[in-house]
Motif scaffolding. Structure first.
Motif, PDB file in Angstrom:
ATOM      1  N   PRO A   1       0.812  -1.220   0.000  1.00 28.14           N
ATOM      2  CA  PRO A   1       0.000   0.000   0.000  1.00 28.14           C
ATOM      3  C   PRO A   1       0.844   1.268   0.000  1.00 28.14           C
ATOM      4  CG  PRO A   1      -0.261  -1.245   2.067  1.00 28.14           C
ATOM      5  CD  PRO A   1       0.478  -2.110   1.129  1.00 28.14           C
ATOM      6  N   TRP A   2       1.979   1.235   0.676  1.00 27.84           N
ATOM      7  CA  TRP A   2       2.805   2.449   0.764  1.00 27.84           C
ATOM      8  C   TRP A   2       3.237   2.932  -0.620  1.00 27.84           C
ATOM      9  CZ3 TRP A   2       3.938  -2.356   2.655  1.00 27.84           C
ATOM     10  CH2 TRP A   2       4.947  -3.073   2.006  1.00 27.84           C
ATOM     11  N   GLU A   3       3.340   2.014  -1.571  1.00 34.96           N
ATOM     12  CA  GLU A   3       3.715   2.461  -2.916  1.00 34.96           C
ATOM     13  C   GLU A   3       2.609   3.323  -3.532  1.00 34.96           C
ATOM     14  OE1 GLU A   3       6.674  -1.253  -4.054  1.00 34.96           O
ATOM     15  OE2 GLU A   3       4.864  -0.922  -5.265  1.00 34.96           O
ATOM     16  N   PHE A   4       1.362   2.949  -3.239  1.00 33.41           N
ATOM     17  CA  PHE A   4       0.248   3.767  -3.740  1.00 33.41           C
ATOM     18  C   PHE A   4       0.296   5.147  -3.100  1.00 33.41           C
ATOM     19  CE2 PHE A   4      -1.242  -0.392  -4.896  1.00 33.41           C
ATOM     20  CZ  PHE A   4      -1.984  -0.186  -6.056  1.00 33.41           C
ATOM     21  N   ALA A   5       0.589   5.186  -1.788  1.00 35.19           N
ATOM     22  CA  ALA A   5       0.599   6.470  -1.089  1.00 35.19           C
ATOM     23  C   ALA A   5       1.775   7.332  -1.555  1.00 35.19           C
ATOM     24  CB  ALA A   5       0.668   6.233   0.411  1.00 35.19           C
ATOM     25  N   ASN A   6       2.941   6.705  -1.691  1.00 30.47           N
ATOM     26  CA  ASN A   6       4.122   7.485  -2.053  1.00 30.47           C
ATOM     27  C   ASN A   6       4.062   8.022  -3.480  1.00 30.47           C
ATOM     28  OD1 ASN A   6       5.590   7.541   0.347  1.00 30.47           O
ATOM     29  ND2 ASN A   6       6.282   5.409   0.037  1.00 30.47           N
TER      30      ASN A   6
END
Ligand code: 8GP
Length: 839
Positions: A725-730
Motif C-alpha cells: 500500500p505504501w507504494e500507492f501512497a508514495n
C-alpha cells in the motif's frame, strides 16, 4: 362448535368496532380503546396513550386475518415454511400494518377528526431492534413477502429483552445505551404463557438397551429452562394472509430450584432463576464478527429447540402419529449458521425422543433443512470450542460425531486416500484447539445451500464451501436478496409512491417489475420536474431532522451523498472520508473553485468491542467538525454523522439520497440490501463490483451507475504479487497529503496519536485495499459531480434506476425460494362472511 355470539344478536357484522374500516368506526374503536385499554379520558391522555389506543385498534383488524389464516392452515394441513433466524429487525409496526391493511388514509383522517396527527403517533413507536443489520432486516423483508405472496410461514426467533443498543455520540465517540424497547409495553405481541416448552442444558448422557432390544441414549441435563412463546402477526399487503412470528423468551422452570429453596438457599434459588432468564436478555451486538461466548450458543440452541418442538407439536395436532412425513409438512430455512444446531436437535428429537431409526431420521432431517450463507468473512464463520460445546450440549456432540463419521465414510468412498480433503470437510476442526464448524454442520444437514447475490454465491463455491461444492454441486444455488417495496417505498416515500402510481397505477407495489413502465417517462420534462420536486421535499425533511438532531444546517439544494450501514473496515467508511478530505484540500488550495455543493451523511453502529470501527466514527465526526466550521469552505462541503441509525431512521434517509455510497472492497459484501433501498428511491449509486451492486448495475445499465475500484480478480492478482500500500501512497501526492493531514493531528486538535492506528494500518497493511482503490474512487466522484450539474441528465438516470429495480423486490426472492428450495404453494385466506367470532 357453537357461535360465541349470544342468541338474538345479529350475526352479520359488517361494520363492528373490532373489524370495521370506515372512518367513523375507526374513530369510535380508537376512543373505545383509549378508555377501556389505556384507561384514559382524552383530556389527560399522553401521546403514548394515543399511540397505544391506535395500535390496539389496528391490531384488532390484524387478528381477524391472523386467526383465519391459522385456521385455514390447520384445516388444510398446509405445507409451511419455517424461517429460523436469531434476528428479526422488523422496524416499527404501526405504519407498515396500516399500509398493508390499506387503511393508512382512513386512519389518518380518523385521527385528524379526533384532533390528532397520525405522523406524530407513528413517531411514538419504539422500534423492536431485534437484529444487528443486513441479515436481521432481510428476515423481516422476507416475512413481509411470504405473507404478501400468501405462503404459509412461521418465523421463529428470540424475544430479546434488550435489542441492539441505542447509539449516542459524545465528543465524536460512540456511546452505547441499553435499548429498553419493552419499557412501555408491546401492543403487537400476544404472550402465550400456556405455550411452554422445556429446553435442557449440560449434564451427561448414558445408554442402555430397551426391552425391545433397541439402543437408547438418555440425556440427563444439569439445567432445564423453559421457553415461552410470544406471537406477533405479520400481515401481507392487501391480502387476508397474516402469518406468525413466534419469538421465545427464556424462563426458569417453576419447580426446578425447589431443592435449593428448601435447603434454605433462597438467594441461590433466585440466582438460578435469574441465570435462566439471562438467555434471552440481550442481543449480541456483533455484526459479522464471531464471539464464541457460551451464552450465545445457549441462545441459539434455546430458540432452535423451542422451534423444532413447536413444529412437532403442530404436526401432531393435525392428527399425524409418527413423524415420517415431518419434512412434507415443514420446510426449514436456516438464516446463516446461528440456527445450524437445529440439524443435531432434530436428529435428537427424532431418534432419542421419538425412537426413529437413525437412517430414516437423517433422511427427514436433510429433506427438512436448507441453509443460507450471508458472509465470507473468516472471522464471522461460527465455530465452537469442543469442550464448551460438549459441556453444554453433550448429547448433540455425540450426534454430531455420528453424523460426521457417516459423512466422512461417504467422502472416503468418493475420494479414496484423500485425507487432506477429509480434514477440510470434517465438521470437527482438528487443527490446534478443536472446534465444531457450524457451516459444515449446516451444509451436511441441508438439501440446499445458497448465497445471497450472484457474485457471493460464486465465491462461496470457490472459497469457504469449495469442498462441499465439489462433493454435491446440485445442492448449490444463488438467491439474490431483495427488499420489500411496502416499507421501503410506499411507507417511507409517499411522495414518490403517489407520483409513480398516478402514472402507472398501483400494481407495481406487488409486482415491482411493473416499474419498467416508467421508462418512457424518463424523457418527459414535466414528469422529471415532478420527480425532482419530490426528491427535494424529501431532502428538506431530512435537512430539518439533521438540524434538530445534530444541530448542523445543511442545504437541501446540495448533493446528498449518503453512506449508512454497520461500521466495518471492509465497508470502507474511511475511504469515503479520504475522498471528503481530498475535496476539502481542493477547496483550500483554490478557494474560488466552482464545486458542486455537497452534503455527506453517515450513519451506522460499531460493535462495542470493535476498536477500529469506533475510531472510524470518531474520525468522521472529527473531520466533520473541522470542515463544517472552516469559513474557507463556504458551505460547499458539509459532513454529518447521524446518531443511532436504525430502521426508523433508514425510512427517512433512503428517500432523501441523491447518491448512494456502496464502496466495500470487492468480494467482501455478500450482497447488501441498502444499495437496493437507495436505488429504489431514486438515488444513483457510486460503487464497486461487489455483492448485489454487480446485479444492480446490470439491471439499471452501466451508463446509469458510477463504477470504480478493483474487481475481485484484480485484487487477488494484487495480493498474489504482494500488495504494497505504501507504494500507492508514495506515488500519489494528494493521497499522501490526505493521509499525512490525518496523521498530523489536523483533525484531532494536534493529537498525532489519536488516528495513528487508522493511518498506520493503511500505510502498512491495508487489508481492505483502500489505497489501491483511492484514485479510482476520487476520479469517479468527480464524474458524479459533473453529471449532477446537468440536472436533466441526472433526473433521467434516476428515473431509469427506479424503473429497472423490479428484480430487487423481496417478492421475487421469495418466489425463487418457494420454487427452487421450499416447494410450497400459496394458500388463499378467505374471511368468513358472517361473524369474526364464529369459527
Ligand atoms: C449480511 C451481509 O453482510 C450483507 O451483505 C447481506 O446483504 C445481508 O447479510 C443479508 O444477506 N450479513 C450479516 O448481516 C451477518 O453476517 N450478520 C451476522 C452477525 C449476525
Amino acid at each position: 362448535m357453537t357461535s360465541l355470539i349470544p342468541p338474538g344478536c345479529p350475526t352479520v357484522l359488517t361494520e363492528d368496532d373490532r373489524t370495521g374500516t370506515s372512518i367513523e368506526t375507526l374513530r369510535r374503536a380508537f376512543m373505545d380503546n383509549l378508555f377501556f385499554i389505556q384507561g384514559r379520558f382524552p383530556e389527560v391522555a399522553t401521546k403514548n396513550d394515543y399511540y397505544l389506543a391506535l395500535a390496539y385498534t389496528v391490531r384488532d383488524r390484524l387478528l381477524l386475518r391472523w386467526l383465519n389464516s391459522a385456521k385455514t392452515y390447520r384445516d388444510q394441513e398446509s405445507r409451511t415454511v419455517c424461517y429460523l433466524s436469531a434476528e428479526f429487525l422488523l422496524g416499527p409496526h404501526l405504519g407498515n400494518n396500516l399500509i398493508n391493511l390499506g387503511l393508512y388514509e382512513a386512519v389518518e383522517e380518523a385521527m385528524r377528526q379526533t384532533g390528532l396527527n397520525l405522523k406524530e403517533l407513528l413517531d411514538q413507536e419504539e422500534e423492536p431492534g431485534l437484529g444487528n443489520g443486513g441479515l436481521g432486516r432481510l428476515a423481516a423483508c422476507y416475512m413481509d413477502s411470504l405473507a404478501t405472496l400468501e405462503i404459509p410461514a412461521i418465523g421463529y426467533g428470540i424475544r430479546y429483552e434488550y435489542g441492539i443498543f441505542d447509539q449516542e455520540i459524545r465528543d465524536g465517540w460512540q456511546v452505547e445505551i441499553t435499548d429498553k424497547w419493552l419499557r412501555y409495553g408491546n401492543p403487537w405481541e400476544i404472550p402465550r404463557p400456556e405455550l411452554i416448552l422445556q429446553v435442557k442444558f449440560g449434564g451427561h448422557t448414558y445408554s442402555y438397551t430397551d426391552d425391545q432390544g433397541r439402543y437408547r441414549v438418555v440425556w440427563e441435563p444439569h439445567q432445564v429452562i423453559q421457553g415461552v412463546a410470544y406471537d406477533t402477526p405479520i400481515l401481507g399487503y392487501k391480502v387476508n394472509t397474516a402469518n406468525l412470528l413466534r419469538l421465545w423468551r427464556a424462563e426458569a422452570v417453576e419447580s426446578f430450584d425447589f431443592q435449593a429453596f428448601n435447603t434454605g438457599d433462597y438467594y441461590g434459588a433466585v440466582n438460578q432463576k435469574i441465570a435462566s432468564e439471562n438467555i434471552t436478555k440481550v442481543l449480541y451486538p456483533n455484526d459479522e464478527q464471531l464471539q464464541g461466548k457460551e451464552l450465545r450458543l445457549m441462545q441459539q440452541y434455546f430458540f432452535c429447540s423451542c422451534a423444532l418442538q413447536d413444529m412437532i407439536r403442530l404436526y401432531k395436532q393435525s392428527g399425524n402419529k409418527d413423524l415420517s412425513r415431518f419434512h412434507e409438512k415443514f420446510t426449514v430455512q436456516l438464516n446463516d449458521t446461528h440456527p445450524a444446531i437445529s440439524v443435531a436437535e432434530l436428529m435428537r428429537l427424532l431418534v432419542d425422543e421419538h425412537l426413529m431409526p437413525w437412517e430414516q431420521a437423517w433422511d427427514i432431517t436433510r429433506q427438512t433443512f436448507a441453509y443460507t450463507n450471508h458472509t465470507l468473512l473468516p472471522e464471522a464463520l461460527e465455530k465452537w470450542p469442543l469442550d464448551l460445546f460438549g459441556s453444554l450440549l453433550p448429547r448433540h456432540l455425540q450426534i454430531i460425531y455420528e453424523i460426521n463419521q457417516r459423512f466422512l465414510d461417504q467422502v472416503r468412498l468418493q475420494y479414496p486416500g484423500d485425507n487432506d480433503r477429509l480434514r477440510r470437510l470434517s465438521i470437527i476442526d482438528e487443527s490446534g484447539c478443536r472446534y465444531v464448524r457450524m457451516a459444515h454442520l449446516a451444509a451436511v444437514g441441508s438439501h440446499a445451500i445458497n448465497g445471497v447475490a450472484a457474485l457471493h454465491s460464486e465465491l462461496l463455491k470457490q472459497t469457504v464451501l469449495k469442498d462441499f461444492y465439489e462433493l454435491t454441486p446440485q445442492k448449490f444455488s444463488n438467491k439474490t436478496n431483495g427488499v420489500t417495496p411496502r416499507r421501503w417505498m410506499v411507507l417511507s416515500n409517499p411522495g414518490l409512491t403517489r407520483l409513480i402510481t398516478e402514472r402507472i397505477g398501483e400494481d407495481w407495489v406487488k409486482h415491482l417489475d411493473q416499474l419498467r413502465r416508467l421508462e418512457p417517462l424518463a424523457e418527459d420534462r414535466d414528469f422529471a420536474a415532478q420527480w425532482r420536486s419530490v426528491k427535494h421535499e424529501n431532502k428538506e425533511r431530512l435537512a430539518a431532522y439533521i438540524r434538530d438532531r445534530v444541530g448542523v444546517t445543511v442545504d437541501p439544494h446540495s448533493l446528498f451523498s449518503i453512506l449508512v450501514k454497520r461500521i466495518h473496515e471492509y465497508k470502507r467508511q474511511h475511504l469515503c472520508v479520504l475522498n471528503i478530505i481530498t475535496l476539502y484540500q481542493m477547496l483550500k488550495d483554490n478557494p474560488q473553485l466552482d464545486m458542486v455543493p455537497q452534503t455527506f451523511i453517515f450513519g451506522g453502529k460499531a460493535a462495542p468491542g470493535y476498536y477500529m470501527a469506533k475510531l472510524i466514527i470518531k474520525l468522521i465526526n472529527s473531520v466533520a467538525d473541522v470542515i463544517n466550521h472552516d469559513p474557507a469552505v463556504r458551505d460547499r462541503l458539509k459532513v454529518v454523522f447521524l446518531p443511532d441509525y436504525n430502521v426508523t431512521l433508514g425510512q427517512r434517509v433512503y428517500p432523501a439520497a441523491d447518491l448512494s455510497q456502496q464502496i466495500s472492497t470487492a468480494g467482501y459484501e455478500a450482497s447488501g440490501t441498502g444499495n437496493m433501498k437507495f436505488a429504489l428511491n431514486g438515488a444513483l449509486t457510486i460503487g464497486t463490483l461487489d455483492g448485489a451492486n454487480v446485479e444492480i448495475r446490470e439491471e439499471v445499465g452501466a451508463e446509469n451507475f458510477f463504477l470504480f475500484g478493483n474487481t475481485v480478480e484484480q485484487l487477488q492478482e494484487l495480493w498474489r504479487n504482494g500488495y504494497r500500500p505504501w507504494e500507492f501512497a508514495n506515488s500519489n501526492p494528494m493521497l499522501k497529503r490526505v493521509l499525512d493531514l490525518i496523521g498530523s493531528g489536523y483533525f484531532s486538535h494536534g493529537d498525532t496519536a489519536l488516528f495513528r492506528p487508522i493511518v498506520e494500518h493503511l500505510w502498512q497493511n491495508d487489508r481492505y485495499c483502500l489505497l489501491a482503490d483511492y484514485q479510482s474512487y476520487v476520479d469517479c466522484h468527480q464524474q458524479v459531480l459533473q453529471v449532477y450539474q446537468d440536472q436533466a441528465q441526472w433526473t433521467k438516470m434516476s428515473i431509469l434506476n427506479v424503473a429497472r429495480m423490479g428484480k430487487f423486490s423481496s417478492d421475487r426472492a421469495i418466489r425463487e425460494y418457494c420454487q427452487d428450495i421450499w416447494h410450497v404453494e400459496p394458500v388463499k385466506i378467505v374471511l368468513p362472511a358472517t361473524s369474526y367470532m364464529t369459527p
